[in-house]
Design a protein around this motif. Structure first.
Motif, PDB file in Angstrom:
ATOM      1  N   VAL A   1      13.525 -21.232   1.635  1.00  0.00           N
ATOM      2  CA  VAL A   1      13.892 -20.561   0.390  1.00  0.00           C
ATOM      3  C   VAL A   1      15.009 -19.567   0.662  1.00  0.00           C
ATOM      4  CG1 VAL A   1      11.599 -20.799  -0.623  1.00  0.00           C
ATOM      5  CG2 VAL A   1      12.158 -18.728   0.637  1.00  0.00           C
ATOM      6  N   SER A   2      15.732 -19.200  -0.401  1.00  0.00           N
ATOM      7  CA  SER A   2      16.747 -18.160  -0.322  1.00  0.00           C
ATOM      8  C   SER A   2      16.723 -17.397  -1.645  1.00  0.00           C
ATOM      9  CB  SER A   2      18.140 -18.765  -0.078  1.00  0.00           C
ATOM     10  OG  SER A   2      18.640 -19.364  -1.263  1.00  0.00           O
ATOM     11  N   ALA A   3      17.544 -16.379  -1.747  1.00  0.00           N
ATOM     12  CA  ALA A   3      17.629 -15.607  -2.981  1.00  0.00           C
ATOM     13  C   ALA A   3      18.192 -16.446  -4.125  1.00  0.00           C
ATOM     14  CB  ALA A   3      18.504 -14.375  -2.770  1.00  0.00           C
ATOM     15  N   HIS A   4      18.865 -17.556  -3.798  1.00  0.00           N
ATOM     16  CA  HIS A   4      19.512 -18.381  -4.823  1.00  0.00           C
ATOM     17  C   HIS A   4      18.835 -19.701  -5.093  1.00  0.00           C
ATOM     18  CE1 HIS A   4      22.738 -15.616  -3.580  1.00  0.00           C
ATOM     19  NE2 HIS A   4      22.977 -15.628  -4.872  1.00  0.00           N
ATOM     20  N   GLY A   5      17.865 -20.103  -4.266  1.00  0.00           N
ATOM     21  CA  GLY A   5      17.233 -21.396  -4.474  1.00  0.00           C
ATOM     22  C   GLY A   5      16.329 -21.795  -3.335  1.00  0.00           C
ATOM     23  N   ALA A   6      16.335 -23.111  -3.023  1.00  0.00           N
ATOM     24  CA  ALA A   6      15.432 -23.616  -1.985  1.00  0.00           C
ATOM     25  C   ALA A   6      15.883 -24.992  -1.522  1.00  0.00           C
ATOM     26  CB  ALA A   6      14.011 -23.696  -2.526  1.00  0.00           C
ATOM     27  N   LEU A   7      15.245 -25.433  -0.450  1.00  0.00           N
ATOM     28  CA  LEU A   7      15.384 -26.789   0.048  1.00  0.00           C
ATOM     29  C   LEU A   7      13.981 -27.368   0.048  1.00  0.00           C
ATOM     30  CD1 LEU A   7      17.313 -28.912   1.365  1.00  0.00           C
ATOM     31  CD2 LEU A   7      16.577 -27.995   3.573  1.00  0.00           C
ATOM     32  N   LEU A   8      13.822 -28.548  -0.558  1.00  0.00           N
ATOM     33  CA  LEU A   8      12.506 -29.160  -0.604  1.00  0.00           C
ATOM     34  C   LEU A   8      12.589 -30.637  -0.273  1.00  0.00           C
ATOM     35  CD1 LEU A   8      12.294 -30.701  -3.637  1.00  0.00           C
ATOM     36  CD2 LEU A   8      12.064 -28.350  -4.331  1.00  0.00           C
ATOM     37  N   ALA A   9      11.444 -31.226   0.050  1.00  0.00           N
ATOM     38  CA  ALA A   9      11.349 -32.658   0.326  1.00  0.00           C
ATOM     39  C   ALA A   9      10.821 -33.323  -0.932  1.00  0.00           C
ATOM     40  CB  ALA A   9      10.414 -32.905   1.499  1.00  0.00           C
ATOM     41  N   LEU A  10      11.530 -34.353  -1.424  1.00  0.00           N
ATOM     42  CA  LEU A  10      11.172 -34.961  -2.701  1.00  0.00           C
ATOM     43  C   LEU A  10      11.220 -36.479  -2.604  1.00  0.00           C
ATOM     44  CD1 LEU A  10      10.461 -33.826  -5.525  1.00  0.00           C
ATOM     45  CD2 LEU A  10      12.865 -34.038  -6.115  1.00  0.00           C
ATOM     46  N   SER A  11      10.152 -37.141  -3.064  1.00  0.00           N
ATOM     47  CA  SER A  11      10.105 -38.606  -3.095  1.00  0.00           C
ATOM     48  C   SER A  11      10.892 -39.152  -4.282  1.00  0.00           C
ATOM     49  CB  SER A  11       8.660 -39.106  -3.205  1.00  0.00           C
ATOM     50  OG  SER A  11       7.931 -38.742  -2.081  1.00  0.00           O
ATOM     51  N   ALA A  12      10.838 -38.443  -5.403  1.00  0.00           N
ATOM     52  CA  ALA A  12      11.535 -38.885  -6.615  1.00  0.00           C
ATOM     53  C   ALA A  12      13.033 -38.906  -6.372  1.00  0.00           C
ATOM     54  CB  ALA A  12      11.208 -37.967  -7.781  1.00  0.00           C
ATOM     55  N   SER A  13      13.698 -39.854  -6.977  1.00  0.00           N
ATOM     56  CA  SER A  13      15.146 -39.982  -6.851  1.00  0.00           C
ATOM     57  C   SER A  13      15.819 -39.100  -7.905  1.00  0.00           C
ATOM     58  CB  SER A  13      15.549 -41.452  -7.058  1.00  0.00           C
ATOM     59  OG  SER A  13      16.938 -41.589  -7.023  1.00  0.00           O
ATOM     60  N   VAL A  14      16.509 -38.056  -7.456  1.00  0.00           N
ATOM     61  CA  VAL A  14      17.213 -37.152  -8.363  1.00  0.00           C
ATOM     62  C   VAL A  14      18.696 -37.165  -8.045  1.00  0.00           C
ATOM     63  CG1 VAL A  14      15.216 -35.654  -8.784  1.00  0.00           C
ATOM     64  CG2 VAL A  14      16.736 -35.166  -6.861  1.00  0.00           C
ATOM     65  N   GLN A  15      19.492 -36.654  -8.970  1.00  0.00           N
ATOM     66  CA  GLN A  15      20.939 -36.635  -8.792  1.00  0.00           C
ATOM     67  C   GLN A  15      21.466 -35.210  -8.819  1.00  0.00           C
ATOM     68  OE1 GLN A  15      22.307 -39.064 -12.038  1.00  0.00           O
ATOM     69  NE2 GLN A  15      22.076 -40.951 -10.867  1.00  0.00           N
ATOM     70  N   GLN A  16      22.533 -35.005  -8.076  1.00  0.00           N
ATOM     71  CA  GLN A  16      23.197 -33.705  -8.064  1.00  0.00           C
ATOM     72  C   GLN A  16      23.623 -33.354  -9.480  1.00  0.00           C
ATOM     73  OE1 GLN A  16      26.198 -33.508  -5.067  1.00  0.00           O
ATOM     74  NE2 GLN A  16      26.839 -31.466  -5.633  1.00  0.00           N
ATOM     75  N   GLY A  17      23.349 -32.106  -9.885  1.00  0.00           N
ATOM     76  CA  GLY A  17      23.734 -31.631 -11.212  1.00  0.00           C
ATOM     77  C   GLY A  17      22.605 -31.643 -12.221  1.00  0.00           C
ATOM     78  N   GLN A  18      21.579 -32.444 -12.015  1.00  0.00           N
ATOM     79  CA  GLN A  18      20.487 -32.491 -12.986  1.00  0.00           C
ATOM     80  C   GLN A  18      19.572 -31.284 -12.818  1.00  0.00           C
ATOM     81  OE1 GLN A  18      18.274 -36.124 -11.384  1.00  0.00           O
ATOM     82  NE2 GLN A  18      16.598 -34.996 -12.353  1.00  0.00           N
ATOM     83  N   THR A  19      18.780 -30.999 -13.841  1.00  0.00           N
ATOM     84  CA  THR A  19      17.844 -29.887 -13.772  1.00  0.00           C
ATOM     85  C   THR A  19      16.424 -30.416 -13.615  1.00  0.00           C
ATOM     86  OG1 THR A  19      17.703 -29.757 -16.174  1.00  0.00           O
ATOM     87  CG2 THR A  19      19.268 -28.286 -15.089  1.00  0.00           C
ATOM     88  N   ILE A  20      15.607 -29.633 -12.910  1.00  0.00           N
ATOM     89  CA  ILE A  20      14.201 -29.943 -12.712  1.00  0.00           C
ATOM     90  C   ILE A  20      13.407 -28.655 -12.919  1.00  0.00           C
ATOM     91  CG2 ILE A  20      14.545 -31.900 -11.137  1.00  0.00           C
ATOM     92  CD1 ILE A  20      14.027 -30.008  -8.786  1.00  0.00           C
ATOM     93  N   LEU A  21      12.124 -28.794 -13.166  1.00  0.00           N
ATOM     94  CA  LEU A  21      11.233 -27.651 -13.318  1.00  0.00           C
ATOM     95  C   LEU A  21      10.355 -27.590 -12.075  1.00  0.00           C
ATOM     96  CD1 LEU A  21      10.299 -25.421 -15.361  1.00  0.00           C
ATOM     97  CD2 LEU A  21       8.473 -27.011 -15.996  1.00  0.00           C
ATOM     98  N   VAL A  22      10.272 -26.412 -11.465  1.00  0.00           N
ATOM     99  CA  VAL A  22       9.469 -26.237 -10.252  1.00  0.00           C
ATOM    100  C   VAL A  22       8.408 -25.182 -10.528  1.00  0.00           C
ATOM    101  CG1 VAL A  22       9.501 -25.559  -7.818  1.00  0.00           C
ATOM    102  CG2 VAL A  22      11.405 -26.878  -8.768  1.00  0.00           C
TER     103      VAL A  22
END
Length: 124
Positions: free
Chosen positions: A47-68
């Protein structure tokens, strides 16, 4: 240095804030690259002050939004996908950043981040 040699030099990645290597459970909601809704329990890698790095099985694309959802605090925040790495063991490393400020989402205090950080002056 010729153009070929310059293009082979590794790029230095710019970080706005320091990453902390913490692993804890999150629940991710969104739509995959095909537009189908998904929800996935996974873990944050760092994690950082601006976001995070996570491991994800779902296929997502750069620029899209997700809810965490942070499973520890039960808080939910909207994030923008800023990086999608290659898949390993069925999961991709996905970099995300807050769409709106962090508001203590991780439950961790991050010192104020300044864009023009300069070393403190010392008395002579």
């Amino acid at each position: 240095m010729n153009a070929t040699a310059a293009s082979l030099k590794p790029r230095r990645q710019f970080r706005r804030s320091k990453r902390l290597g913490l692993s804890f459970p999150v629940h991710v909601y969104g739509a995959n690259a095909s537009g189908e809704a998904f929800q996935e329990r996974t873990e944050v890698i760092s994690v950082s002050a601006h976001g995070a790095l996570l491991a994800l099985s779902a296929s997502v694309q750069q620029g899209q939004t997700i809810l965490v959802e942070n499973k520890g605090t039960r808080k939910q925040k909207e994030f923008r996908v800023v990086y999608v790495g290659s898949a390993r063991h069925g999961k991709s490393r996905v970099g995300i950043e807050f769409v709106h400020g962090p508001a203590d989402f991780w439950g961790i205090y991050f010192p104020e981040v300044r864009s023009n950080e300069q070393p403190p002056l010392t008395a002579q």
